[in-house]
Scaffold this active site. Sequence first.
Site, PDB file in Angstrom:
ATOM      1  CG  HIS A  10      12.736  21.263  20.584  1.00 12.16           C
ATOM      2  ND1 HIS A  10      13.283  22.366  21.199  1.00 12.16           N
ATOM      3  CD2 HIS A  10      13.789  20.495  20.215  1.00 12.16           C
ATOM      4  CE1 HIS A  10      14.601  22.272  21.209  1.00 12.16           C
ATOM      5  NE2 HIS A  10      14.928  21.119  20.617  1.00 12.16           N
ATOM      6  N   PRO A  90      20.621  19.204   6.858  1.00  9.05           N
ATOM      7  CG  PRO A  90      19.697  20.658   5.300  1.00  9.05           C
ATOM      8  CD  PRO A  90      20.153  20.596   6.724  1.00  9.05           C
ATOM      9  N   GLY A 170      22.688  22.368  17.791  1.00 10.85           N
ATOM     10  CA  GLY A 170      23.957  21.653  17.865  1.00 10.85           C
ATOM     11  C   GLY A 170      24.597  21.820  19.228  1.00 10.85           C
ATOM     12  CD  GLU A 200      21.045  23.656  23.674  1.00  6.45           C
ATOM     13  OE1 GLU A 200      20.915  22.422  23.658  1.00  6.45           O
ATOM     14  OE2 GLU A 200      21.491  24.315  22.706  1.00  6.45           O
TER      15      GLU A 200
END
Length: 237
Positions: A10, A90, A170, A200
Site C-alpha cells: 500500500h 494516470p 482518493g 477511512e
Amino acid sequence: CDRLPKVELHAHLHGCVRLSTLEDLLDAREDVAVLRATALGGRSLDECFALFGVIHRAVRSAAAVRRITLEALQDFANDGVRYLELRSTPRALGDVDAEGYVRVVLEAMADFERAQHAAGEPWPLTARLLLSIDRAGTCEAAMATVHLATHLIAAGGEGAARVVGIDLSGNPTRGNFSDFVPALDHARGAGLRVTVHCGEVAGEANDLETSAVLAWRPDRLGHALHLSQANTEALAQ
C-alpha cells in the site's frame, strides 16, 4: 530492522516523494509554505489532501515522474522491501498523456531492477503497479483508467509484466463507491485484481458505503480503520 525482508502493498507514488525533491521541484512560494507547514507532524484529512495537491503541482513533467519513481524505489530498497506495489492515478502532464505517464513509471521500474541486477544485488526489489481511480473524478475517467490497464497488459512488455490491478482511492469525502462499480466490474471481468479504500472516516455514511464495498468483495481493502460491528463481522466471513 532495515535488513529484514519486507513486502509493501500500500504505497501511493506521490505519497512517497522525498521532501527535498518537492522543494527542488516547486517554484511557487505559497506551495512551499504549505509543504513545510503540513509535511511534518500530525495532519488532518483536509491537510493531507492539500499536501497531495502541492505534490501534483510539483510533479508536472515526465522527468519529474521518473525521478520520484526511481527515488521511491531506492528508498524502499534501502528499507529492506523486496516486493513493492506502487499505485498511482494516470494523468496527462505537460509533455506526456495519461498512457505516457504510466509508461514512464513502468520504464523507471524496469531500469531500477536492471541496475540492481547489474550491481549484483542478491535479492533485488521487485516492483509492480496498480492504476488508481480517483473517487473525486468522473465515472468516464474511471473507465478510461480500466481500459488503459487492459491495453497496457495486452500490449505486452513492461505493462504485461508489471500492471497487476486497479485501485479505487482518493479523498473519502468525495464521490460515492456505487458510482464506480461499473468500472470496477469491468476491471474484474477483464481479470484485473481490484483494491478499494474504505473505512477511512467515521460516521453512518461511511458505514453504509463500507457495507457496499464489502458486499462487492474486492481482492484487497485499503485502510478499513472505521468499521461498525456489522461490517467487522461481514469482513470476518
